[in-house]
Design a protein around this motif. Structure first.
Motif, PDB file in Angstrom:
ATOM      1  N   TYR A   1      -2.427  -2.394 -10.759  1.00 30.55           N
ATOM      2  CA  TYR A   1      -2.285  -2.881  -8.986  1.00 30.55           C
ATOM      3  C   TYR A   1      -2.174  -3.833  -9.020  1.00 30.55           C
ATOM      4  O   TYR A   1      -1.123  -3.433  -7.728  1.00 30.55           O
TER       5      TYR A   1
ATOM      6  N   GLY B   1       1.845   0.377   4.727  1.00 31.14           N
ATOM      7  CA  GLY B   1       1.818  -1.269   3.675  1.00 31.14           C
ATOM      8  C   GLY B   1       1.998  -2.449   4.640  1.00 31.14           C
ATOM      9  O   GLY B   1       2.740  -3.217   5.407  1.00 31.14           O
TER      10      GLY B   1
ATOM     11  N   CYS C   1       1.906  -3.234  -6.012  1.00 39.79           N
ATOM     12  CA  CYS C   1       2.172  -3.242  -4.729  1.00 39.79           C
ATOM     13  C   CYS C   1       3.353  -5.140  -4.936  1.00 39.79           C
ATOM     14  O   CYS C   1       3.655  -4.346  -3.765  1.00 39.79           O
TER      15      CYS C   1
ATOM     16  N   ASN D   1     -10.075  -7.903  -3.936  1.00 37.11           N
ATOM     17  CA  ASN D   1      -9.211  -6.508  -4.757  1.00 37.11           C
ATOM     18  C   ASN D   1     -10.476  -6.754  -6.158  1.00 37.11           C
ATOM     19  O   ASN D   1     -10.882  -5.798  -6.497  1.00 37.11           O
TER      20      ASN D   1
ATOM     21  N   ASN E   1      -7.920   0.792  -1.247  1.00 38.03           N
ATOM     22  CA  ASN E   1      -7.690  -0.060  -2.499  1.00 38.03           C
ATOM     23  C   ASN E   1      -8.591   0.100  -3.979  1.00 38.03           C
ATOM     24  O   ASN E   1      -7.756   0.434  -4.618  1.00 38.03           O
TER      25      ASN E   1
ATOM     26  N   SER F   1       0.772  -1.324   0.037  1.00 40.62           N
ATOM     27  CA  SER F   1      -0.433  -0.030   0.056  1.00 40.62           C
ATOM     28  C   SER F   1       0.819   0.977   0.014  1.00 40.62           C
ATOM     29  O   SER F   1       0.285   2.184  -0.150  1.00 40.62           O
TER      30      SER F   1
ATOM     31  N   TYR G   1      -4.652   3.386   7.464  1.00 38.66           N
ATOM     32  CA  TYR G   1      -5.944   2.170   7.602  1.00 38.66           C
ATOM     33  C   TYR G   1      -7.609   3.395   8.040  1.00 38.66           C
ATOM     34  O   TYR G   1      -7.600   4.312   8.869  1.00 38.66           O
TER      35      TYR G   1
ATOM     36  N   PHE H   1      -9.372  -1.038   4.695  1.00 42.20           N
ATOM     37  CA  PHE H   1      -9.062  -0.579   3.613  1.00 42.20           C
ATOM     38  C   PHE H   1      -9.179  -1.228   2.297  1.00 42.20           C
ATOM     39  O   PHE H   1      -8.856  -0.618   0.969  1.00 42.20           O
TER      40      PHE H   1
HETATM   41  N1  GLN Z   1      -1.779  -6.631  -1.900  1.00 46.74           N
HETATM   42  C1  GLN Z   1      -2.352  -5.522  -1.602  1.00 46.74           C
HETATM   43  C2  GLN Z   1      -4.040  -5.398  -1.192  1.00 46.74           C
HETATM   44  O1  GLN Z   1      -4.431  -5.076  -2.071  1.00 46.74           O
HETATM   45  C3  GLN Z   1      -1.606  -4.400  -0.884  1.00 46.74           C
HETATM   46  C4  GLN Z   1      -2.884  -3.556   0.887  1.00 46.74           C
HETATM   47  C5  GLN Z   1      -1.915  -3.545   1.932  1.00 46.74           C
HETATM   48  O2  GLN Z   1      -1.186  -3.293   1.622  1.00 46.74           O
HETATM   49  N2  GLN Z   1      -2.333  -3.183   2.806  1.00 46.74           N
HETATM   50  O3  GLN Z   1      -4.984  -6.352  -0.634  1.00 46.74           O
END
Ligand code: GLN
Length: 319
Positions: A200, A269, A204, A174, A117, A68, A252, A100
């Protein structure tokens, strides 16, 4: 020098580092095996001031995936290339007050903000579809990587393909967010949904370390001019927008409490990284994989609390 007594400052940073090191709270993220195997012992802190003074301690060259922490970076890139009016036709600026990855949009049926997200997936669709639409996925990936790298003083970023493949496999929520937004016509016309989702997951799965990320944070602290290369990477208005939303939405469901207690723009993240910006002073990156129940790095949070107790970096401290 913005921190005239850098050596004294470093002594405090070292004390704060060692104090947080003995904190054994939290759990390493386990939703994909590649993150689950991270060591809970890893702990690093890097600092880069806006005049290029640097200090780092601990596991500062061990690579981790941005997760994130990529969200403020893709958002910054979208602001820079498309402008805030276009970007905010599609995504809001309000904290969601929810998880999130919660399946929820705002009252305009837009994602609440670019730091969760839904908003970050939407920003990826903007970058993919509106900015240089003629680029292939491969070209777009290089284009984003080199933009991130310019934020980091031309340090090279990595890419963790195992994390990317795992993220994509474990991405039911997602995809649900992505489809929900498609149902509500959130994306620009001509968006290729699969490519947008892949993009996306790729963002990440990009890799950096504390040293590199502290330069990115320092570029944000310095109004968009990278303190290492002196390159103007972002316009001041883009930086202001990014920092505003990091301040209100970056941590968050702890964002409000963090804004109250620490009073600095930050983004965490799931790999345990935290970007922290002290505007006009310095950028900080902390990394430690064990997370608290809200998803923030336990050692990173302790470090921030400790720092605010020792220094008047809180936005509303009286200087
Ligand atoms: N890859 C994770 C997701 O999309 C990233 C989320 C995060 O770092 N909180 O769920």
């Amino acid at each position: 020098f913005v921190i005239p007594d850098f050596q004294d400052f470093i002594k405090d940073v070292e004390e704060m580092y060692w104090a947080a090191k003995s904190n054994s709270d939290g759990k390493v993220a386990s939703y994909i095996p590649q993150l689950a195997k991270a060591s809970s012992e890893n702990w690093g802190v890097s600092i880069c001031t806006i005049d290029g003074q640097r200090f780092s301690i601990g596991d500062v060259t061990v690579p981790f995936t941005l997760q994130s922490c990529s969200k403020p970076l893709t958002y910054a890139m979208a602001l820079e290339t498309l402008g805030p009016d276009v970007v905010h036709k599609y995504v809001g600026t309000e904290p969601s007050g929810r998880n999130f990855n919660e399946l929820v949009l705002d009252y305009n049926m837009k994602p609440h903000n670019p730091m969760i997200n839904a908003g970050a997936i939407l920003v990826c669709s903007l970058l993919k579809t509106l900015d240089r639409p003629e680029m292939t996925l491969a070209e777009k990936f290089d284009y984003v990587m080199s933009f991130f790298s310019r934020l980091a003083g031309n340090e090279g970023l990595g890419f963790n393909n195992a994390v990317f493949l795992s993220e994509r496999e474990a991405a039911d929520r997602n995809y649900a967010l992505g489809f929900y937004m498609r149902e509500h016509k959130c994306y620009p016309e001509k968006t290729n949904f699969r490519e947008c989702m892949d993009f996306y997951f790729q963002c990440c799965s990009m890799e950096a370390n504390c040293d590199i990320m502290s330069i990115m944070a320092a570029t944000l602290a310095n109004g968009g001019i990278c303190p290492i290369t002196d390159e103007k990477v972002l316009r001041p208005d883009s930086v202001r927008n990014v920092l505003s939303l990091m301040h209100s939405c970056g941590m968050y469901d702890y964002s409000g409490q963090f804004a109250f207690k620490v009073g600095l723009p930050a983004k965490s993240g799931v790999s345990g990284a935290m970007l922290i910006v002290v505007p006009n002073v310095m950028g900080i990156c902390t990394w430690s994989p064990p997370l608290d129940p809200l998803g923030n790095s336990c050692r990173g949070l302790q470090f921030c609390d400790d720092m605010i107790n020792r220094f008047n970096f809180h936005k509303y401290d009286n200087i």
